[in-house]
Design an enzyme around this catalytic site. Structure first.
Site, short mmCIF file in Angstrom:
data_model
loop_
_atom_site.label_atom_id
_atom_site.label_comp_id
_atom_site.label_asym_id
_atom_site.label_seq_id
_atom_site.Cartn_x
_atom_site.Cartn_y
_atom_site.Cartn_z
N ILE A 1 0.81 -1.22 0.00
CA ILE A 1 0.00 0.00 0.00
C ILE A 1 0.85 1.27 0.00
O ILE A 1 0.31 2.37 -0.06
CB ILE A 1 -0.96 0.03 1.21
CG1 ILE A 1 -0.18 -0.12 2.52
CG2 ILE A 1 -2.00 -1.07 1.08
CD1 ILE A 1 -1.07 -0.04 3.76
N GLY A 2 2.16 1.13 0.02
CA GLY A 2 3.01 2.31 -0.02
C GLY A 2 4.47 1.91 -0.03
O GLY A 2 4.85 0.83 0.41
N SER A 3 5.31 2.79 -0.58
CA SER A 3 6.74 2.53 -0.61
C SER A 3 7.48 3.85 -0.77
O SER A 3 6.92 4.84 -1.26
CB SER A 3 7.12 1.57 -1.75
OG SER A 3 6.78 2.13 -3.01
N GLY A 4 8.73 3.86 -0.35
CA GLY A 4 9.57 5.05 -0.46
C GLY A 4 11.02 4.65 -0.34
O GLY A 4 11.37 3.46 -0.40
N GLY B 1 11.49 2.41 3.00
CA GLY B 1 10.88 1.11 3.20
C GLY B 1 9.58 0.96 2.45
O GLY B 1 9.22 1.78 1.62
N THR B 2 8.88 -0.12 2.77
CA THR B 2 7.62 -0.46 2.12
C THR B 2 6.57 -0.74 3.17
O THR B 2 6.87 -1.30 4.23
CB THR B 2 7.80 -1.71 1.22
OG1 THR B 2 8.79 -1.44 0.23
CG2 THR B 2 6.50 -2.08 0.53
N VAL B 3 5.32 -0.34 2.89
CA VAL B 3 4.21 -0.59 3.80
C VAL B 3 3.27 -1.60 3.16
O VAL B 3 2.88 -1.44 2.00
CB VAL B 3 3.45 0.71 4.13
CG1 VAL B 3 2.33 0.42 5.13
CG2 VAL B 3 4.39 1.76 4.70
N LYS C 1 5.01 -1.92 8.27
CA LYS C 1 6.04 -1.11 7.63
C LYS C 1 7.38 -1.83 7.73
O LYS C 1 7.88 -2.08 8.83
CB LYS C 1 6.13 0.27 8.30
CG LYS C 1 7.12 1.20 7.62
CD LYS C 1 7.00 2.62 8.14
CE LYS C 1 7.90 3.57 7.36
NZ LYS C 1 7.74 4.97 7.81
N ASP D 1 8.49 15.69 10.96
CA ASP D 1 8.27 15.39 9.54
C ASP D 1 6.78 15.45 9.19
O ASP D 1 6.26 14.56 8.51
CB ASP D 1 8.85 14.03 9.19
CG ASP D 1 9.08 13.87 7.68
OD1 ASP D 1 9.13 14.90 6.98
OD2 ASP D 1 9.22 12.73 7.22
#
Length: 351
Positions: free
Chosen positions: A62-65, A68-70, A85, A173
């Site tokens: 459902i997400g990455s950057g 890391g990855t979620v 996460k 942040d």
């Protein structure tokens, strides 16, 4: 005790005389070693319970950057959905133990506007953090043109920030991608605490544009504000910039500023030396004042989260319109000026 032969009891000449205590040279102090890292990577607590890692089933990413990855995961025995996460990279034991201590602090955070941290795992050399799942995702890229709708979002984020600041936790942040929403229309703050510990290992130069873009001027340029950085005031700057971005539908310093490779210097100069962004003249006086109270160059002139909760922009709004949940997500009534479903869970801008 009686005196011996030829001795008499005489008063001491200096009744206040005492021997000085030995002084330890702090430079010679040797700290005790930290306890070994446990298999679960969590400090033991009497009340803490975390689902077994083997009982978690990964459903989808459902997400990455860069860090890391979620993953969306399901706890098989209960059917409960979580977010997992996964932090990239193998970290030294000292860093891991520090993260464990920080996770234990975050685990105690209990506020309806802060994403719940359930715990963490050390699996296959990777740090994995189990979080509350927010089915609406982040507010990154979303435009919220209704001031009534935006005031409710701002109120919820401020409530979470005020709680964290009372707990002496600085987020560092705040940005749209770290503000999440669920199908109950609850907005919650994510990614606090652990990010500042992992920053040096995940991003040694701390040069992520997504992070720099929302940094306060005095954090970027330490020559400002006499070199004093107030983390709480820094969070307020980032919050105000995010709320203004929701209203404008683009980054307040310029939609493309700093987004091009090698253009970070222009972005930092704009933040540190240009006039702070303002809400447009078409906005209400209350909203313009609210943004101005957040985006002040001098940190001491920014209102605190608790003070902003009492600002007319927040207090003037009525209760939000009733919502219903359908298979497609969140649907809101159009009465009261509320945006429709796509403002949160669908398109980046309302139709």
């Amino acid at each position: 005790m009686r005196p011996g032969p030829g001795r008499t009891n005489r008063p001491r000449r200096r009744p206040d005389l005492t021997l000085p205590l030995p002084q330890r040279d702090p430079s010679l102090a040797v700290p005790l070693p930290l306890p070994p890292l446990s298999a679960s990577a969590m400090p033991p607590t009497a009340s803490f319970q975390i689902p077994s890692f083997s009982d978690l089933e990964r459903l989808r990413r459902i997400g990455s950057g860069t860090g890391g990855t979620v993953w969306m995961v399901r706890h098989r025995p209960s059917g409960r959905i979580y977010a997992l996460k996964v932090i990239f990279g193998n970290h030294e034991d000292a860093i891991r133990r520090q993260i464990c201590r920080e996770i234990e602090i975050l685990h105690t955070a209990d506020n309806p506007h802060v994403v719940r941290c359930h715990g963490m795992y050390d699996h296959a050399g990777e740090i994995q953090i189990l979080l509350e799942y927010m089915d609406g995702g982040s507010l990154e890229g979303r435009r919220i043109s209704s001031e009534t709708f935006l005031a409710d979002v701002a109120r919820q984020v401020l409530a979470g920030l005020a709680y964290l600041h009372r707990q002496r936790i600085v987020h560092r942040d705040i940005k749209p991608s770290n503000l999440l929403i669920n199908s109950a229309r609850q907005v919650k703050i994510a990614d606090f605490g652990v990010g500042r510990i992992l920053a040096q290992t995940m991003d040694p130069c701390n040069s992520s544009v997504g992070t720099i873009a929302y940094m306060s001027p005095e954090r970027i340029n330490t020559d400002l504000n006499h070199g004093i950085y107030n983390g709480y005031a820094g969070d307020i700057w980032s919050f105000g910039l995010s709320i203004l971005e929701f209203y404008l539908g683009c980054f307040p310093f310029g939609e493309n500023l700093g987004r091009q490779a090698g253009d970070w210097a222009s972005l930092m100069c704009a933040i540190c030396y240009s006039k702070p962004p303002e809400a447009p003249p078409t906005a209400s006086p209350e909203f313009r004042s609210f943004i101005a109270c957040c985006l002040q160059m001098e940190p001491q002139r920014r209102l605190s989260a608790a003070e902003l909760l009492r600002h007319p922009f927040i207090t003037r709004t009525q209760a939000p319109a009733a919502i219903t949940v359908s298979a497609c997500g969140v649907r809101t009534r159009k009465d009261g000026g509320w945006a429709v479903e796509s403002a949160f869970l669908g398109n980046k801008s309302p139709p």
